[in-house]
Design a protein around this motif. Sequence first.
Motif, short mmCIF file in Angstrom:
data_model
loop_
_atom_site.label_atom_id
_atom_site.label_comp_id
_atom_site.label_asym_id
_atom_site.label_seq_id
_atom_site.Cartn_x
_atom_site.Cartn_y
_atom_site.Cartn_z
N PHE A 192 -15.38 -7.41 -1.02
CA PHE A 192 -16.49 -7.19 -1.96
C PHE A 192 -16.19 -7.73 -3.36
CE2 PHE A 192 -17.39 -3.79 1.21
CZ PHE A 192 -18.65 -4.23 1.59
N GLY A 193 -15.01 -8.32 -3.55
CA GLY A 193 -14.66 -8.90 -4.84
C GLY A 193 -14.23 -7.90 -5.88
N ASN A 194 -13.86 -6.70 -5.46
CA ASN A 194 -13.41 -5.67 -6.40
C ASN A 194 -11.89 -5.74 -6.51
OD1 ASN A 194 -16.07 -4.79 -6.61
ND2 ASN A 194 -15.83 -3.25 -5.02
N THR A 195 -11.42 -6.74 -7.21
CA THR A 195 -9.98 -7.06 -7.19
C THR A 195 -9.25 -6.66 -8.46
OG1 THR A 195 -10.51 -9.31 -7.91
CG2 THR A 195 -10.28 -8.94 -5.53
N THR A 196 -9.88 -5.85 -9.30
CA THR A 196 -9.20 -5.25 -10.45
C THR A 196 -9.50 -3.76 -10.47
OG1 THR A 196 -11.05 -5.56 -11.99
CG2 THR A 196 -9.47 -7.39 -11.78
N GLN A 197 -8.80 -3.01 -11.32
CA GLN A 197 -9.02 -1.57 -11.36
C GLN A 197 -10.41 -1.20 -11.85
OE1 GLN A 197 -6.60 1.46 -10.57
NE2 GLN A 197 -8.78 1.57 -10.14
N THR A 198 -10.98 -1.98 -12.75
CA THR A 198 -12.24 -1.58 -13.38
C THR A 198 -13.35 -1.28 -12.37
OG1 THR A 198 -11.71 -2.71 -15.44
CG2 THR A 198 -14.04 -2.26 -15.01
N PRO A 199 -13.72 -2.20 -11.47
CA PRO A 199 -14.77 -1.83 -10.51
C PRO A 199 -14.35 -0.72 -9.56
CG PRO A 199 -13.80 -3.94 -9.92
CD PRO A 199 -13.28 -3.59 -11.28
N ASN A 200 -13.05 -0.57 -9.36
CA ASN A 200 -12.57 0.45 -8.44
C ASN A 200 -12.45 1.83 -9.08
OD1 ASN A 200 -12.30 -1.00 -5.95
ND2 ASN A 200 -10.66 -2.17 -6.93
N LEU A 201 -12.92 1.98 -10.32
CA LEU A 201 -13.03 3.30 -10.93
C LEU A 201 -14.28 4.02 -10.47
CD1 LEU A 201 -11.83 2.59 -14.59
CD2 LEU A 201 -10.61 3.83 -12.79
N ASN A 202 -15.16 3.32 -9.77
CA ASN A 202 -16.38 3.94 -9.24
C ASN A 202 -16.60 3.65 -7.76
OD1 ASN A 202 -17.96 5.35 -11.48
ND2 ASN A 202 -17.45 3.40 -12.46
N ALA A 203 -15.85 2.72 -7.21
CA ALA A 203 -16.04 2.32 -5.81
C ALA A 203 -15.37 3.30 -4.85
CB ALA A 203 -15.49 0.92 -5.60
N LEU A 228 0.82 -1.19 0.00
CA LEU A 228 0.00 0.00 0.00
C LEU A 228 0.86 1.25 0.00
CD1 LEU A 228 -2.62 -1.10 2.66
CD2 LEU A 228 -2.96 -0.98 0.20
N SER A 229 0.38 2.26 -0.69
CA SER A 229 1.07 3.55 -0.73
C SER A 229 0.05 4.62 -0.41
CB SER A 229 1.65 3.78 -2.13
OG SER A 229 2.08 5.10 -2.29
N VAL A 230 0.29 5.39 0.63
CA VAL A 230 -0.67 6.39 1.10
C VAL A 230 -0.16 7.78 0.77
CG1 VAL A 230 -1.90 7.27 3.10
CG2 VAL A 230 -1.34 4.84 2.96
N TRP A 263 -11.73 12.93 6.35
CA TRP A 263 -11.01 13.24 5.11
C TRP A 263 -11.17 12.08 4.13
CZ3 TRP A 263 -7.53 9.31 4.80
CH2 TRP A 263 -6.81 8.89 5.94
N HIS A 264 -10.89 12.37 2.85
CA HIS A 264 -10.86 11.30 1.83
C HIS A 264 -9.50 11.29 1.17
CE1 HIS A 264 -11.21 13.40 -2.16
NE2 HIS A 264 -11.66 14.39 -1.40
N ASP A 265 -9.18 10.18 0.51
CA ASP A 265 -7.85 10.01 -0.03
C ASP A 265 -7.88 8.90 -1.06
OD1 ASP A 265 -5.10 10.30 -0.32
OD2 ASP A 265 -4.69 10.24 1.82
N LYS A 266 -6.72 8.54 -1.55
CA LYS A 266 -6.54 7.40 -2.44
C LYS A 266 -5.38 6.58 -1.92
CE LYS A 266 -3.39 9.93 -5.45
NZ LYS A 266 -3.12 10.48 -6.78
N THR A 267 -5.33 5.32 -2.31
CA THR A 267 -4.21 4.46 -1.98
C THR A 267 -3.99 3.50 -3.14
OG1 THR A 267 -3.27 2.94 -0.34
CG2 THR A 267 -5.62 2.74 -0.77
N SER A 268 -2.74 3.19 -3.42
CA SER A 268 -2.45 2.24 -4.48
C SER A 268 -2.35 0.85 -3.90
CB SER A 268 -1.15 2.61 -5.20
OG SER A 268 -0.06 2.62 -4.31
N SER A 269 -2.81 -0.14 -4.66
CA SER A 269 -2.78 -1.53 -4.21
C SER A 269 -2.76 -2.42 -5.45
CB SER A 269 -4.02 -1.84 -3.37
OG SER A 269 -5.17 -2.00 -4.19
N SER A 270 -2.62 -3.71 -5.24
CA SER A 270 -2.65 -4.62 -6.39
C SER A 270 -4.06 -4.74 -6.97
CB SER A 270 -2.11 -6.00 -5.99
OG SER A 270 -2.89 -6.56 -4.98
N TYR A 271 -5.05 -4.14 -6.33
CA TYR A 271 -6.40 -4.08 -6.88
C TYR A 271 -6.61 -2.81 -7.69
CZ TYR A 271 -6.97 -7.37 -2.98
OH TYR A 271 -6.82 -8.40 -2.08
N GLY A 272 -5.56 -2.04 -7.86
CA GLY A 272 -5.66 -0.75 -8.52
C GLY A 272 -5.64 0.36 -7.49
N THR A 273 -5.83 1.58 -7.96
CA THR A 273 -5.93 2.73 -7.07
C THR A 273 -7.32 2.76 -6.45
OG1 THR A 273 -4.35 3.96 -8.41
CG2 THR A 273 -5.69 5.23 -6.89
N LEU A 274 -7.37 2.89 -5.13
CA LEU A 274 -8.63 2.85 -4.39
C LEU A 274 -8.94 4.22 -3.80
CD1 LEU A 274 -8.06 -0.44 -2.33
CD2 LEU A 274 -8.95 -0.22 -4.67
#
Length: 320
Positions: free
Chosen positions: A184-195, A41-43, A218-229
């Motif tokens: 939730f099974g969102n393990t690729t970038q595609t579903p995480n473009l809206n999650a 993870l990268s914060v 606050w809100h933020d993003k983090t990088s993971s092997s599931y894409g950017t969250l």
Amino acid sequence: MRLPSLRTALRSAAVLAVAALGATALAPAATARPAPAGQSLSVSAHFGVKPLRAGGAPAATRAATGSTLTVRSSRSTGVVSPNPRVYLVFWGSQWSSDPAGVAADLQSMFRGLYGAQDTWGTILTQYCEGVPKGTSTCGSSGVHVTHPAAAPLAGVWFDNAAAAPSKATASQLAGEAAAAAAHFGNTTQTPNLNAQYVVVSPTGTHPDGFPNTGFCAWHDKTSSSYGTLAYTNLPYIPDLGAGACTTLTDGRLLSGIESTETHEYAETVTDFWPSIGWNGSGGEIGDECENMDAYVPLSTGTFDLQGLWSNSAGACVTQG
């Protein structure tokens, strides 16, 4: 969003202002959740900080006016969330106690943020991605945020196998967001473009130093092997008492967490991976309008929804 230097100044001022609040009772100590297997993870720095002032109300940094928002990137992904999907994550076994009824309230609110009765959510549809950097009016160009035809609440998880940390760090919060993506099974970038993963901490805990670090959430993003969250740190705001994190003064205990989460939800939708989305000189869509709260009726009840900046109206509004 605020530029880092301004954000730092606001947080420093807020820390002094809320010192009188004191810390709420600490929850039992807990072992921090590690990143899920295979994750790194990268914060980043945090965005969309809704600050506190003495007594717990939003900081009176500006009136209910703002400035035109412009898009900060021409990218076609990560700028906005075209089809918002909210995942509520109630973190920790401490959720066996929920004295203010936060869990049920947040679920009801998101179950009502759609359709004809939701005129607050329609404010967001004027904003888009895939247009030139500096755009202030999308018109028919780009991919717009859509107004949900069904409830944007896509999932609810009571992650109660262990206690949440009493003082979760930003990295631990990001780890919980990644754990939720896996759950939730969102393990690729595609579903995480809206999650967007809303990590709601239980009563008595202090995620990222809340409240003495001077924010409501606050809100933020983090990088993971599931894409950017995209994720939100949402503390148990009712621990501060009625009137915290809202401008409404009728003593209703849940108003502050509703106002705060609608602030963060709207900012995540319009600045999905901060800060390449929509910003103005006063910050993101919710930062511009922190001093405007209103009770808005939805199909599931009436909730404290924070005002949002509308380029088309040229003002802070609570309906589109």
